[in-house]
Design an enzyme around this catalytic site. Structure first.
Site, mmCIF file in Angstrom:
data_model
loop_
_atom_site.group_PDB
_atom_site.id
_atom_site.type_symbol
_atom_site.label_atom_id
_atom_site.label_comp_id
_atom_site.label_asym_id
_atom_site.label_seq_id
_atom_site.Cartn_x
_atom_site.Cartn_y
_atom_site.Cartn_z
ATOM 1 N N CYS A 67 0.815 -1.222 0.000
ATOM 2 C CA CYS A 67 0.000 0.000 0.000
ATOM 3 C C CYS A 67 0.843 1.263 0.000
ATOM 4 O O CYS A 67 0.590 2.200 -0.765
ATOM 5 C CB CYS A 67 -0.986 0.000 1.167
ATOM 6 S SG CYS A 67 -0.227 -0.036 2.816
ATOM 7 N N HIS A 120 -2.183 0.789 7.197
ATOM 8 C CA HIS A 120 -2.619 0.666 5.804
ATOM 9 C C HIS A 120 -2.910 2.060 5.255
ATOM 10 O O HIS A 120 -3.327 2.957 6.006
ATOM 11 C CB HIS A 120 -3.875 -0.206 5.723
ATOM 12 C CG HIS A 120 -4.288 -0.560 4.336
ATOM 13 N ND1 HIS A 120 -3.485 -1.264 3.474
ATOM 14 C CD2 HIS A 120 -5.417 -0.277 3.638
ATOM 15 C CE1 HIS A 120 -4.115 -1.422 2.312
ATOM 16 N NE2 HIS A 120 -5.276 -0.826 2.391
ATOM 17 N N HIS A 137 -5.848 1.223 -3.296
ATOM 18 C CA HIS A 137 -4.894 0.718 -2.310
ATOM 19 C C HIS A 137 -4.453 -0.673 -2.728
ATOM 20 O O HIS A 137 -5.025 -1.268 -3.638
ATOM 21 C CB HIS A 137 -5.535 0.696 -0.912
ATOM 22 C CG HIS A 137 -6.760 -0.155 -0.822
ATOM 23 N ND1 HIS A 137 -6.836 -1.268 -0.029
ATOM 24 C CD2 HIS A 137 -7.971 -0.059 -1.432
ATOM 25 C CE1 HIS A 137 -8.051 -1.817 -0.143
ATOM 26 N NE2 HIS A 137 -8.750 -1.093 -0.995
#
Length: 165
Positions: A67, A120, A137
Site C-alpha cells: 500500500c 494501511h 490501495h
C-alpha cells in the site's frame, strides 16, 4: 526489499490536440489550484495503472506492490517524494476531515490488532457522493483495487486523512 525503487516504467499520457497546440506557445502561469488538481490527476492515473498488481510486502513494482509503495510510486510520478511507510506517510501534508475529502487525498487505516496505529494507506480517486468515496490501495488479499471508503469495513478501520497538495 523494503527500500526498493519504483519501477521506471512511466505511465503513458498523451496530450490532447488542443494541449499540443498550446504547448508551443509561451506558458502562462497556472493557478496554484489548477496545478494541484493536475498533480492529483497524474498521481491518480499512475496509481490506476497498477490496478490488478498483486500485493507484495515491501514491493514497489508491477511484480508486486504494497500500500505505501503504491503511494510512493504514484506520487513520485508527480515529482513528490513521500516517506516510504504508511505510518510515516500519515504525517505528510495537512490533516483533513473525512467529510472534506477530494481526489488526491491520502487515507489511513488501522487493523483492530494495531489499536489505532496506522497500518494501511490509500489514495482517494473519486468522491461520488455522501455514501461513496473511492480510494485505491494494495490489499493483501486482492492486490491493487479501488474500494469504497464509506463501506462498513473501511469506515470502521479508518484513522485519518491528509491532503498532500
Amino acid at each position: 526489499m523494503l527500500f526498493a525503487s519504483c519501477s521506471s516504467q512511466r505511465v503513458a499520457r498523451t496530450a490532447t490536440p488542443q494541449k499540443q497546440a498550446t504547448a508551443k506557445a509561451p506558458r502562462e502561469a497556472a493557478s496554484p489550484k489548477a496545478e494541484k488538481a493536475e498533480k492529483a490527476e497524474v498521481v491518480i492515473s499512475t496509481a490506476r495503472a497498477y490496478l490488478g498488481t498483486p500485493y507484495r510486502y515491501g514491493g514497489t513494482d508491477r511484480k508486486g506492490i504494497d500500500c505505501s509503495g503504491l503511494l510512493l510510486c504514484s506520487f513520485r510520478e508527480a515529482d513528490i517524494k513521500l516517506p516510504r511507510t504508511s505510518a510515516e506517510q500519515s504525517s505528510y501534508g495537512k490533516a483533513v476531515s473525512i467529510y472534506e475529502l477530494r481526489p488526491g487525498d491520502l487515507v489511513f487505516f488501522s487493523a483492530k490488532k494495531w489499536k489505532g496505529k496506522v497500518s494501511h494507506a490509500g489514495l482517494v480517486t473519486e468522491v461520488r457522493g455522501k455514501d461513496e468515496i473511492l480510494f485505491i490501495h494494495s490489499s493483501t488479499s486482492k492486490g491493487v483495487v479501488e474500494s469504497n471508503l464509506l463501506s462498513p469495513y473501511y469506515r470502521n478501520i479508518f484513522v485519518k486523512a491528509r491532503r498532500p497538495f
